[in-house]
Design a protein around this motif. Structure first.
Motif, PDB file in Angstrom:
ATOM      1  N   PHE A   1      40.175  -2.723 -28.583  1.00  0.00           N
ATOM      2  CA  PHE A   1      41.351  -1.896 -28.830  1.00  0.00           C
ATOM      3  C   PHE A   1      40.840  -0.481 -29.022  1.00  0.00           C
ATOM      4  O   PHE A   1      39.849  -0.261 -29.737  1.00  0.00           O
ATOM      5  CB  PHE A   1      42.108  -2.352 -30.088  1.00  0.00           C
ATOM      6  N   SER A   2      41.489   0.489 -28.387  1.00  0.00           N
ATOM      7  CA  SER A   2      41.010   1.867 -28.490  1.00  0.00           C
ATOM      8  C   SER A   2      42.159   2.839 -28.301  1.00  0.00           C
ATOM      9  O   SER A   2      42.941   2.714 -27.358  1.00  0.00           O
ATOM     10  CB  SER A   2      39.949   2.101 -27.395  1.00  0.00           C
TER      11      SER A   2
ATOM     12  N   THR B   1      41.524   6.461 -28.695  1.00  0.00           N
ATOM     13  CA  THR B   1      40.982   7.696 -28.113  1.00  0.00           C
ATOM     14  C   THR B   1      39.651   7.482 -27.394  1.00  0.00           C
ATOM     15  O   THR B   1      38.939   8.447 -27.119  1.00  0.00           O
ATOM     16  CB  THR B   1      40.820   8.780 -29.210  1.00  0.00           C
ATOM     17  N   GLY B   2      39.305   6.241 -27.117  1.00  0.00           N
ATOM     18  CA  GLY B   2      38.182   5.972 -26.223  1.00  0.00           C
ATOM     19  C   GLY B   2      36.861   5.623 -26.880  1.00  0.00           C
ATOM     20  O   GLY B   2      35.953   5.138 -26.191  1.00  0.00           O
ATOM     21  N   ASN B   3      36.708   5.846 -28.198  1.00  0.00           N
ATOM     22  CA  ASN B   3      35.413   5.512 -28.820  1.00  0.00           C
ATOM     23  C   ASN B   3      35.090   4.027 -28.660  1.00  0.00           C
ATOM     24  O   ASN B   3      33.982   3.662 -28.266  1.00  0.00           O
ATOM     25  CB  ASN B   3      35.426   5.854 -30.320  1.00  0.00           C
TER      26      ASN B   3
ATOM     27  N   VAL C   1      38.332   1.227 -37.096  1.00  0.00           N
ATOM     28  CA  VAL C   1      38.824   0.952 -38.462  1.00  0.00           C
ATOM     29  C   VAL C   1      40.024   1.856 -38.732  1.00  0.00           C
ATOM     30  O   VAL C   1      39.987   3.057 -38.454  1.00  0.00           O
ATOM     31  CB  VAL C   1      37.703   1.225 -39.499  1.00  0.00           C
TER      32      VAL C   1
ATOM     33  N   SER D   1      42.435   2.818 -41.944  1.00  0.00           N
ATOM     34  CA  SER D   1      42.658   2.690 -43.368  1.00  0.00           C
ATOM     35  C   SER D   1      41.841   1.540 -43.974  1.00  0.00           C
ATOM     36  O   SER D   1      42.380   0.616 -44.583  1.00  0.00           O
ATOM     37  CB  SER D   1      44.154   2.493 -43.645  1.00  0.00           C
ATOM     38  N   PHE D   2      40.541   1.600 -43.752  1.00  0.00           N
ATOM     39  CA  PHE D   2      39.566   0.670 -44.322  1.00  0.00           C
ATOM     40  C   PHE D   2      39.732  -0.772 -43.845  1.00  0.00           C
ATOM     41  O   PHE D   2      39.189  -1.689 -44.466  1.00  0.00           O
ATOM     42  CB  PHE D   2      39.598   0.683 -45.861  1.00  0.00           C
TER      43      PHE D   2
ATOM     44  N   ASN E   1      34.266   0.256 -35.497  1.00  0.00           N
ATOM     45  CA  ASN E   1      33.700   1.609 -35.544  1.00  0.00           C
ATOM     46  C   ASN E   1      34.647   2.504 -36.303  1.00  0.00           C
ATOM     47  O   ASN E   1      35.855   2.285 -36.331  1.00  0.00           O
ATOM     48  CB  ASN E   1      33.337   2.124 -34.148  1.00  0.00           C
TER      49      ASN E   1
ATOM     50  N   MET F   1      33.930   5.516 -43.367  1.00  0.00           N
ATOM     51  CA  MET F   1      34.011   4.378 -44.289  1.00  0.00           C
ATOM     52  C   MET F   1      34.748   3.211 -43.659  1.00  0.00           C
ATOM     53  O   MET F   1      35.910   3.347 -43.279  1.00  0.00           O
ATOM     54  CB  MET F   1      34.741   4.803 -45.571  1.00  0.00           C
TER      55      MET F   1
ATOM     56  N   SER G   1      35.363  11.118 -35.603  1.00  0.00           N
ATOM     57  CA  SER G   1      36.699  10.894 -36.151  1.00  0.00           C
ATOM     58  C   SER G   1      37.784  11.318 -35.162  1.00  0.00           C
ATOM     59  O   SER G   1      37.671  12.341 -34.503  1.00  0.00           O
ATOM     60  CB  SER G   1      36.883  11.679 -37.442  1.00  0.00           C
TER      61      SER G   1
ATOM     62  N   TYR H   1      41.068  10.989 -36.471  1.00  0.00           N
ATOM     63  CA  TYR H   1      42.254  10.996 -37.335  1.00  0.00           C
ATOM     64  C   TYR H   1      42.651  12.438 -37.647  1.00  0.00           C
ATOM     65  O   TYR H   1      42.190  13.034 -38.624  1.00  0.00           O
ATOM     66  CB  TYR H   1      42.003  10.177 -38.606  1.00  0.00           C
TER      67      TYR H   1
ATOM     68  N   PHE I   1      48.974   1.928 -45.982  1.00  0.00           N
ATOM     69  CA  PHE I   1      48.923   2.540 -44.651  1.00  0.00           C
ATOM     70  C   PHE I   1      50.056   2.007 -43.767  1.00  0.00           C
ATOM     71  O   PHE I   1      50.762   2.765 -43.100  1.00  0.00           O
ATOM     72  CB  PHE I   1      47.556   2.254 -44.021  1.00  0.00           C
TER      73      PHE I   1
ATOM     74  N   LEU J   1      49.803   4.204 -34.989  1.00  0.00           N
ATOM     75  CA  LEU J   1      49.300   5.524 -35.401  1.00  0.00           C
ATOM     76  C   LEU J   1      47.915   5.803 -34.795  1.00  0.00           C
ATOM     77  O   LEU J   1      47.104   6.531 -35.380  1.00  0.00           O
ATOM     78  CB  LEU J   1      49.246   5.642 -36.932  1.00  0.00           C
ATOM     79  N   CYS J   2      47.653   5.225 -33.619  1.00  0.00           N
ATOM     80  CA  CYS J   2      46.344   5.424 -32.972  1.00  0.00           C
ATOM     81  C   CYS J   2      46.207   6.851 -32.470  1.00  0.00           C
ATOM     82  O   CYS J   2      45.107   7.307 -32.182  1.00  0.00           O
ATOM     83  CB  CYS J   2      46.170   4.432 -31.825  1.00  0.00           C
TER      84      CYS J   2
HETATM   85  C1  LIG Z   1      45.317   5.734 -38.210  1.00  0.00           C
HETATM   86  C2  LIG Z   1      43.825   5.920 -38.348  1.00  0.00           C
HETATM   87  C3  LIG Z   1      43.177   5.498 -39.501  1.00  0.00           C
HETATM   88  C4  LIG Z   1      41.788   5.658 -39.642  1.00  0.00           C
HETATM   89  N1  LIG Z   1      41.193   5.200 -40.777  1.00  0.00           N
HETATM   90  C5  LIG Z   1      39.840   5.317 -40.915  1.00  0.00           C
HETATM   91  C6  LIG Z   1      39.188   4.803 -42.086  1.00  0.00           C
HETATM   92  O1  LIG Z   1      39.767   4.192 -42.973  1.00  0.00           O
HETATM   93  N2  LIG Z   1      37.857   5.012 -42.191  1.00  0.00           N
HETATM   94  C7  LIG Z   1      37.134   5.681 -41.243  1.00  0.00           C
HETATM   95  O2  LIG Z   1      35.939   5.851 -41.426  1.00  0.00           O
HETATM   96  N3  LIG Z   1      37.719   6.129 -40.092  1.00  0.00           N
HETATM   97  C8  LIG Z   1      39.053   5.966 -39.909  1.00  0.00           C
HETATM   98  N4  LIG Z   1      39.668   6.411 -38.758  1.00  0.00           N
HETATM   99  C9  LIG Z   1      38.836   6.972 -37.664  1.00  0.00           C
HETATM  100  C10 LIG Z   1      38.585   5.951 -36.518  1.00  0.00           C
HETATM  101  O3  LIG Z   1      38.287   4.677 -37.030  1.00  0.00           O
HETATM  102  C11 LIG Z   1      37.426   6.390 -35.603  1.00  0.00           C
HETATM  103  O4  LIG Z   1      37.527   7.724 -35.218  1.00  0.00           O
HETATM  104  C12 LIG Z   1      37.316   5.483 -34.382  1.00  0.00           C
HETATM  105  O5  LIG Z   1      36.049   5.687 -33.795  1.00  0.00           O
HETATM  106  C13 LIG Z   1      38.397   5.746 -33.324  1.00  0.00           C
HETATM  107  O6  LIG Z   1      38.243   4.817 -32.275  1.00  0.00           O
HETATM  108  P1  LIG Z   1      39.051   4.888 -30.889  1.00  0.00           P
HETATM  109  O7  LIG Z   1      38.644   6.187 -30.224  1.00  0.00           O
HETATM  110  O8  LIG Z   1      38.568   3.704 -30.120  1.00  0.00           O
HETATM  111  O9  LIG Z   1      40.490   4.837 -31.189  1.00  0.00           O
HETATM  112  C14 LIG Z   1      41.037   6.269 -38.598  1.00  0.00           C
HETATM  113  C15 LIG Z   1      41.711   6.693 -37.436  1.00  0.00           C
HETATM  114  C16 LIG Z   1      43.081   6.515 -37.305  1.00  0.00           C
HETATM  115  C17 LIG Z   1      43.767   6.964 -36.021  1.00  0.00           C
END
Ligand SMILES: Cc1cc2nc3c(=O)[nH]c(=O)nc-3n(C[C@H](O)[C@H](O)[C@H](O)COP(=O)(O)O)c2cc1C
Length: 262
Positions: free
Chosen positions: A8-9, A11-13, A54, A56-57, A83, A87, A116, A118, A174, A221-222
């Motif tokens: 599941f992604s 933004t691509g990470n 991850v 919200s933890f 990932n 945290m 990040s 977020y 969350f 909320l991705c």
């Molecule tokens: C709604 C939301 C909540 C997040 N909560 C956390 C968190 O609790 N801890 C953390 O370290 N990163 C958090 N992040 C950051 C993402 O886990 C991180 O940037 C991840 O690599 C994104 O992956 P993706 O590009 O595959 O979507 C959050 C991001 C989003 C969008």
């Protein structure tokens, strides 16, 4: 195919990690986790991986729902890689519990730090920080690939001490806040009505109405809608116009708009 990785992604990470790991393992099918009405998701692979960000933890709700439907062969080797920006809370413990509820043993669970995405906590990280995180994750992926190839069972990683109840509490908060946050998403005058936001949404929650996006309530909320908008027209309240957008530079939006098969 001997290996299958479900990812599941937003933004691509997670997809970048899934692709890299698939390359190291060889013979691996990549399958996107997205909204589905299917009652079951069946994998026949010998090694089944789950990669997710991850939130919200803990795990995004779509990943929890996916695990609830997952069926794997009795002797398959199951691993997961979460990932996160800093945290992970008790995400991997949540994954382990969710799999156990479906009688699936998690053989190995890993956590990797990635850039990040977020936006409410800030815009895209500086290039140097990005390179450092991605470089470290790539090195760790080499090791993870070795463990998965060897079919090694090991304890899940819990890189930060974090009580499980706190993860559950943060997650609950969350999930409630998504309802409020999704109402902040809107398109400004720059919107060209291209519809990319509707296509990258993993839950089919964004629709074009008279050429402009409108958001429903089934949101993770991705922030894919906001982060992938080619003209930066999708906004979150009034915090986003000045914040630098992020998506993994090696991933293209079209890689996130296919149906379940990837
Ligand atoms: C709604 C939301 C909540 C997040 N909560 C956390 C968190 O609790 N801890 C953390 O370290 N990163 C958090 N992040 C950051 C993402 O886990 C991180 O940037 C991840 O690599 C994104 O992956 P993706 O590009 O595959 O979507 C959050 C991001 C989003 C969008």
């Amino acid at each position: 195919m001997p290996n299958e990785i479900f990812f599941f992604s937003g933004t691509g990470n997670s997809l970048a990690l899934a692709k890299s790991l698939a390359g190291k393992l060889g013979n691996t099918r990549l399958t996107r986790i997205a909204y589905t009405d299917d009652a079951e998701i069946v994998s026949t692979a010998e090694k089944v991986g789950i990669i997710y960000p991850v939130y919200s933890f803990g795990m995004p709700k779509i990943v929890k729902a996916f695990i609830g439907k997952l069926k794997v062969p009795p002797n398959s080797y199951v691993f997961a890689v979460c990932n996160y920006a800093g945290m992970s809370g008790s995400s991997m413990k949540q994954t382990q519990k969710a799999l156990a509820a479906g009688n699936i043993k998690l053989n190995a669970g890993f956590g990797l730090v990635m850039p990040s995405n977020y936006l409410p906590f800030g815009g895209a990280e500086p290039e140097e920080k990005f390179q450092k995180k991605v470089g470290r994750a790539e090195t760790r992926l080499e090791r993870i690939a070795g463990i998965v190839k060897a079919g090694e069972s090991r304890n899940i990683e819990n890189p930060w001490y974090f009580p499980y109840w706190l993860t559950e509490l943060a997650n609950r908060y969350f999930l409630k806040s998504i309802v409020k946050e999704v109402k902040k998403l809107h398109a400004d005058d720059k919107c060209t009505g291209c519809g990319l936001c509707t296509k990258v949404c993993p839950t089919v929650n964004v629709r074009l109405v008279e050429g402009k996006p409108q958001w429903g309530t089934n949101c993770e909320l991705c922030l894919a809608c906001l982060q992938w908008c080619p003209v930066h027209a999708v906004q979150m309240g009034n915090i986003s116009p000045d914040r630098k957008r992020y998506h993994h530079p090696d991933i293209q939006a079209k890689e996130l708009i296919t149906d379940r098969e990837f």
